[in-house]
Design a protein around this motif. Structure first.
Motif, PDB file in Angstrom:
ATOM      1  N   LEU A  50       0.847  -1.197   0.000  1.00 22.16           N
ATOM      2  CA  LEU A  50       0.000   0.000   0.000  1.00 22.16           C
ATOM      3  C   LEU A  50       0.880   1.243   0.000  1.00 22.16           C
ATOM      4  O   LEU A  50       1.627   1.487   0.944  1.00 22.16           O
ATOM      5  N   ASP A  51       0.802   1.995  -1.091  1.00 16.00           N
ATOM      6  CA  ASP A  51       1.524   3.268  -1.169  1.00 16.00           C
ATOM      7  C   ASP A  51       0.524   4.368  -1.542  1.00 16.00           C
ATOM      8  O   ASP A  51      -0.664   4.096  -1.745  1.00 16.00           O
TER       9      ASP A  51
ATOM     10  N   ASP B 100       0.031   6.054  -4.175  1.00 12.37           N
ATOM     11  CA  ASP B 100      -0.628   5.938  -5.468  1.00 12.37           C
ATOM     12  C   ASP B 100      -1.804   4.958  -5.405  1.00 12.37           C
ATOM     13  O   ASP B 100      -2.911   5.269  -5.824  1.00 12.37           O
ATOM     14  N   LYS B 101      -1.544   3.803  -4.857  1.00 12.52           N
ATOM     15  CA  LYS B 101      -2.625   2.808  -4.804  1.00 12.52           C
ATOM     16  C   LYS B 101      -3.753   3.292  -3.898  1.00 12.52           C
ATOM     17  O   LYS B 101      -4.935   3.116  -4.186  1.00 12.52           O
ATOM     18  N   LEU B 102      -3.366   3.932  -2.792  1.00 16.11           N
ATOM     19  CA  LEU B 102      -4.385   4.417  -1.858  1.00 16.11           C
ATOM     20  C   LEU B 102      -5.254   5.500  -2.500  1.00 16.11           C
ATOM     21  O   LEU B 102      -6.416   5.671  -2.137  1.00 16.11           O
ATOM     22  N   SER B 103      -4.714   6.197  -3.490  1.00 12.21           N
ATOM     23  CA  SER B 103      -5.489   7.274  -4.120  1.00 12.21           C
ATOM     24  C   SER B 103      -6.720   6.746  -4.852  1.00 12.21           C
ATOM     25  O   SER B 103      -7.627   7.503  -5.176  1.00 12.21           O
TER      26      SER B 103
ATOM     27  N   ASP C 132       3.716   1.041   2.877  1.00 11.87           N
ATOM     28  CA  ASP C 132       4.703   2.111   2.855  1.00 11.87           C
ATOM     29  C   ASP C 132       4.683   2.789   4.227  1.00 11.87           C
ATOM     30  O   ASP C 132       3.611   3.097   4.749  1.00 11.87           O
ATOM     31  N   GLY C 133       5.872   3.007   4.801  1.00 14.20           N
ATOM     32  CA  GLY C 133       5.945   3.574   6.144  1.00 14.20           C
ATOM     33  C   GLY C 133       5.219   4.900   6.284  1.00 14.20           C
ATOM     34  O   GLY C 133       4.580   5.162   7.313  1.00 14.20           O
ATOM     35  N   THR C 134       5.255   5.714   5.258  1.00 18.24           N
ATOM     36  CA  THR C 134       4.627   7.033   5.389  1.00 18.24           C
ATOM     37  C   THR C 134       3.102   6.922   5.469  1.00 18.24           C
ATOM     38  O   THR C 134       2.454   7.727   6.124  1.00 18.24           O
ATOM     39  N   ILE C 135       2.552   5.914   4.806  1.00 20.03           N
ATOM     40  CA  ILE C 135       1.098   5.707   4.902  1.00 20.03           C
ATOM     41  C   ILE C 135       0.745   5.235   6.304  1.00 20.03           C
ATOM     42  O   ILE C 135      -0.220   5.694   6.920  1.00 20.03           O
ATOM     43  N   ALA C 136       1.562   4.308   6.795  1.00 19.20           N
ATOM     44  CA  ALA C 136       1.291   3.762   8.124  1.00 19.20           C
ATOM     45  C   ALA C 136       1.323   4.857   9.179  1.00 19.20           C
ATOM     46  O   ALA C 136       0.583   4.808  10.162  1.00 19.20           O
ATOM     47  N   ASP C 137       2.167   5.847   8.974  1.00 14.52           N
ATOM     48  CA  ASP C 137       2.329   6.906   9.974  1.00 14.52           C
ATOM     49  C   ASP C 137       1.442   8.123   9.727  1.00 14.52           C
ATOM     50  O   ASP C 137       1.468   9.075  10.503  1.00 14.52           O
TER      51      ASP C 137
END
Lengths: 436, 316
Positions: free
Chosen positions: B246-247, B249-252, B273-278
Motif C-alpha cells: 500500500l503506497d 498511489d494505490k491508496l489514491s 509504505d511507512g509514510t502511509i502507516a504513519d
C-alpha cells in the motif's frame, strides 16, 4: 458339518440376482444352490441328504451373500498390537461379515521381508477366525528406494505388493518394481497421489477447508498420481490396482486406461462413499482419513463409478488408531478409521438411498476383490468356498463405538443411525460369528 | 442472557446483535482506559491464564492489560518453551491447568481447531487468541470497533482486505464478522495468497490492487506471514511491494476519506509504505491497538458474567 440354508434372499453378485433360494454347504464348500422358498424336508432328498447329518438354518427371508473380501485392512502387528491384533481384527471382521482380510504391510516395522511375513502369517493363523491373506511392501521399509524380495515374498504367501499410503515418488524405482513384479505375476496396489502437492494436507481444498483454515490438497493431486501410474503401466504392462479413487476428476483417466486394455483395477473406501468433507465440521478427528474426505459432488461421482463398474472394489481401509493418536488438533491427529465391522451397514446406506442394489454392492465387496486376487471365493457358486454372511438389511440401530470388537474404536459412524446388521458369518462352512 | 456464550472461540458463533452488544460495552472501556484511574473490578477474584503456544507480544500484552485493568489475577505461560517440549499433549496440558481452577483461559495455538478442542476439556471460559489459520475473534472485534468509531457505522461499507489472506486467521474472522454486519468485502491479493473458494462466501476477489481499492471506505492490510510459508508464494518482497504494497498511489484509488488498518506487526516496505502507516489522517493503526484492550476487556467481562451466573444458579 453339512449346513442347509433355506428361505434366504440369495445375493449373487456374479449373476446380479437378489432372489429367494437356499444353499447347501459341506466340507467347507458350497455344494448346491437351489431357488425358491422350499422347506428343508422337501429339499434334503433332492441332494441325497438325511435330516440327521444336516444342520438346517431357516434364514427367514434375510439376505445370504458371499463373505466380504476386504483389500487393505491394517492389523497393527508387528509393532502396535495395542491398537489392533490379529485376534481383535479377526473378531471385528467376523462380526462385520468380512471372511477374508487382505492385510496391509504398513506396520512398524513394515512387512517387507519373508521372515516378517511368516511371523504375521503365523499370528493370523493362530488368532484370527477369518481368512487372512497378507500383502507385502513393494519397497524396503516402504521408503521408495529398493524393491523388496518380491519372489520370496510371494513364495511366503504375499498376495499383493503395496507401499500403502507412501507413494513411490522416484519413477525409476517404481518402474523397475512394476517391471519386476510383472515378471513374477505379482499384483501391485498403489496409492494414486501426487506426493508433493498433497504433502501435509489434512483436508480437501475447497470452501470448507478454506473456512476452517486447514492445510488442504487439491483433488487434482489424485488424478496426477493416477495419470503417472497409468503412463508407467503402459510402459511396463504390470498388474495394478489403485487402492482408493475418491474424486470425479480421476475417473476419466481410469476409464481410458481400462479402455486401452491396461491391467488396471481401482478401489475406493467405504468412507469416501458415505461421508463428505463437511462431516469434519467441528474438527472431528475421527473423520480424518487419507486421502481426506471429498466434496459431495466427488462422493456421488464415485458412487456412480461403483455402480457402473468403473471402480471395481470397495474396501474398509480399516486403520485402527488409539485415542491418543486422535485426541489432538486436527492437523496433528493421525489419519484413518476402523471399519471392518461398519463396512456392511455403511454400504447398506447406499442400498437404502437407492444408489446401488445388493448384487452390485457385493460385486464390489466380494466378487471383484476375490477375482483380482485370483481367489475362487466371493461368489455364490457350487464349488466355491462356503464363506458366507447372513444379514438383515433393514434392522435399525445406533452405532456405539464402544461395542466394536476392534481394540481401537475410531469410527466416524459413532452415534449415527444405521440400518443393516450381520446375523451370522461362516468361513469355509464353519460359523465364526453369530449375533446374540 | 443476551450474550449466551461460554467461550469466545470464533466470530462464526456470534450473532450480529451480540457483536453490537460487545462493541457497545467495549466503548465504555475505551472511556475508562483513557481516564487516569483505569481500574474496575469486573474480574475481581478471577484467575486469567494466558497460554500462548505461539509467539506473541502485542496480543498477549493486550490480554494481560485487559485482565489486570478489570482486577483479575493474570498469569502468562509461554507454552512453546515448556511442556510441549517434554512431550505433553495439548489435552494433558489443558487438564493440568484446569486443575488449578482458572476462570478465563486465553489461548493461542499454531493449529486450526486446537482451541476448540481444548475448550471441550476444561470448565472455565476459553478465549481464542488465534488458532492456526482459522480464527482470531478479538482481532476482528477490535477492527470492527475501530471501523465503527472512524466511520460512524459498521454496515454498508466497502472494505478491502489486502495481502496474505491464505495464511491469515485475521482475514477469516474479519470476513465473517464484516459479512455478518452486511458490508461489501473485497479480497485483494496475488492468487497464490488467497483461497479462490472465498469468492463463494460472497467476497469479491481482486488480483489487481488498484482495481480492488477503487472507492473503498476501509483498506485493511495484512502482514505477509513469512514464517508460515513453505515454498514460494511470491517471487520476492520487492515485487510484492510493487504490486500489492500500500503506497500513496494505490491508496489514491480508495475514497478520499478511506481509513488504513493493519493488525500488526507491520513489515514496512513489504505490505505497507511507512509514510502511509504513519499518516495520522489516514492510518488508524494505533487506534486499533487501543481498541484491542477495550474489546478484550468487554469480551472477558461478558464471559465472566456468564461464568458467575452459571456458578450461582437461581439465587432468587
Amino acid at each position: 458339518m453339512t449346513i442347509l440354508f433355506t428361505n434366504a434372499r440369495l445375493i449373487d453378485p456374479e449373476a446380479g440376482t437378489d432372489s429367494i433360494g437356499g444353499l447347501i454347504a459341506a466340507q467347507g464348500r458350497i455344494t448346491a444352490i437351489f431357488p425358491g422358498g422350499a422347506d428343508a424336508a422337501q429339499e434334503l432328498p433332492n441332494h441325497g441328504l438325511s435330516p440327521d447329518d444336516v444342520q438346517v438354518i431357516d434364514c427367514g427371508g434375510k439376505c445370504l451373500a458371499p463373505g466380504i473380501v476386504d483389500i487393505g485392512v491394517k492389523v497393527c502387528e508387528p509393532g502396535e498390537r495395542h491398537k489392533e491384533s490379529y485376534k481383535t481384527a479377526g473378531l471385528a471382521a467376523a462380526a462385520g461379515g468380512v471372511t477374508t482380510m487382505v492385510t496391509r504391510p504398513d506396520t512398524s516395522p513394515s512387512i517387507d521381508n519373508p521372515e516378517t511375513l511368516e511371523f504375521v502369517t503365523r499370528r493370523a493363523q493362530a488368532d484370527a477366525p477369518v481368512k487372512v491373506l497378507p500383502m507385502a511392501a513393494l519397497t524396503k521399509g516402504r521408503a521408495g528406494r529398493e524393491m523388496t524380495e518380491i519372489g520370496f515374498l510371494m513364495d511366503a504367501g504375499a498376495v499383493a505388493f503395496s507401499d500403502c499410503d507412501h507413494v513411490v515418488a522416484n519413477t525409476k524405482v517404481f518402474t523397475r518394481a512394476l517391471t519386476y513384479a510383472k515378471s513374477c505375476g505379482a499384483l501391485v496396489v498403489a496409492h494414486p497421489q501426487e506426493p508433493i502437492l498433497s504433502a501435509g494436507a489434512a483436508a480437501t481444498s475447497g470452501k470448507f477447508a478454506a473456512l476452517y483454515g486447514l492445510p488442504a490438497v487439491s483433488p487434482m493431486a489424485e488424478r496426477m498420481g493416477l495419470d503417472r501410474d497409468i503412463a508407467l503401466l503402459e510402459m511396463t504392462g504390470a498388474k495394478y490396482h489403485a487402492d482408493q479413487i475418491t474424486t470425479a476428476r480421476a475417473l476419466p483417466a481410469l476409464e481410458r486406461a481400462k479402455a486401452n486394455g491396461l491391467d488396471i483395477t481401482a478401489g475406493t473406501s467405504i468412507h469416501h462413499l458415505t461421508l463428505n468433507e463437511l462431516d469434519v465440521s467441528g474438527y472431528r478427528t475421527f473423520f480424518k482419513v487419507k486421502p481426506p474426505l471429498r466434496s459431495e459432488e466427488d462422493r456421488l461421482a464415485v458412487v456412480e463409478a461403483v455402480r457402473s463398474g468403473l471402480i471395481d472394489i470397495i474396501s474398509s481401509m480399516h486403520t485402527p488408531q488409539d485415542e491418543e493418536s486422535k485426541r489432538l488438533p486436527f492437523e496433528e491427529a493421525a489419519a484413518g478409521a476402523v471399519a471392518l465391522e461398519t463396512l456392511l451397514p455403511a454400504a447398506l446406506r447406499l442400498y437404502h438411498a437407492g444408489h446401488l442394489d445388493l448384487p452390485t454392492l457385493w460385486r464390489a465387496m466380494s466378487l471383484n476383490p476375490a477375482k483380482r486376487l485370483g481367489l475362487n471365493s466371493g461368489r455364490l457358486k457350487t464349488g466355491a468356498p462356503a464363506d458366507l454372511v447372513l444379514f438383515d438389511p433393514d434392522a435399525p440401530f445406533v452405532m456405539d463405538r464402544f461395542k466394536l470388537a476392534s481394540k481401537s474404536q475410531n469410527t466416524p459412524y459413532d452415534t449415527q443411525r444405521m440400518q443393516g446388521r450381520v446375523l451370522e458369518t461362516y468361513v469355509a462352512g464353519e460359523p465364526v460369528y453369530r449375533r446374540s | 442472557m443476551s450474550f449466551p456464550h461460554r467461550h469466545l472461540l470464533g466470530i462464526e458463533q456470534l450473532k450480529p446483535h451480540e457483536i453490537t452488544e460487545l462493541l457497545d460495552l467495549a466503548e465504555t472501556y475505551v472511556d475508562q482506559n483513557r481516564r487516569a484511574e483505569k481500574h474496575s473490578d469486573a474480574l475481581a477474584g478471577l484467575t486469567q491464564i494466558n497460554m500462548f503456544f505461539e509467539n506473541s507480544t502485542r496480543t498477549q500484552a493486550s490480554f494481560e492489560i485487559a485482565g489486570k485493568r478489570l482486577g483479575a489475577d493474570v498469569m502468562n505461560m509461554a507454552m512453546q518453551a515448556s511442556s510441549i517440549k517434554k512431550g505433553e499433549t495439548l489435552i494433558d496440558t489443558a487438564m493440568t491447568l484446569n486443575a488449578m481452577h482458572p476462570d478465563l483461559l486465553v489461548v493461542r495455538h499454531p493449529h486450526s481447531g486446537a482451541v476448540d478442542l481444548l475448550s471441550q476439556k476444561v470448565n472455565c471460559a476459553v478465549l481464542n487468541a488465534g488458532d492456526g489459520k482459522h480464527e482470531h475473534p478479538t482481532q476482528a472485534l477490535l477492527d470492527a470497533l475501530t471501523i465503527r468509531r472512524a466511520k460512524g457505522r459498521l454496515h454498508r461499507l466497502n472494505i478491502a482486505i489486502c495481502g496474505d489472506i491464505t495464511h491469515s486467521r485475521v482475514a477469516r474472522s474479519n470476513l465473517i464478522l464484516l459479512g455478518k454486519m452486511e458490508n461489501r468485502i473485497r479480497l485483494v491479493a496475488p492468487p497464490t495468497l488467497v483461497p479462490s473458494q472465498f469468492a463463494e462466501f460472497g467476497a469479491e476477489v481482486y488480483d489487481d490492487m488498484r482495481e480492488g481499492l477503487k472507492d473503498v471506505d476501509v483498506v485493511m492490510m495484512l502482514r505477509l506471514q513469512k514464517e508460515r510459508m513453505d515454498g514460494g508464494f511470491i517471487p520476492s518482497e520487492r515485487e510484492y511491494f510493487h504490486r500489492y504494497g500500500l503506497d500513496a498511489d494505490k491508496l489514491s484509488y480508495a475514497k478520499s476519506d478511506a481509513i488504513v488498518m493493519h493488525p500488526g506487526p507491520m513489515n514496512r516496505g513489504v505490505e505497507i509504505d511507512g509514510t502511509i502507516a504513519d499518516d495520522i489522517n489516514r492510518s488508524v493503526i494505533q487506534e486499533q491497538v487501543e481498541m484491542g484492550v477495550a474489546v478484550r476487556m468487554a469480551a472477558m467481562d461478558l464471559l465472566a458474567r456468564n461464568l458467575r451466573s452459571a456458578r450461582q444458579p437461581a439465587a432468587e
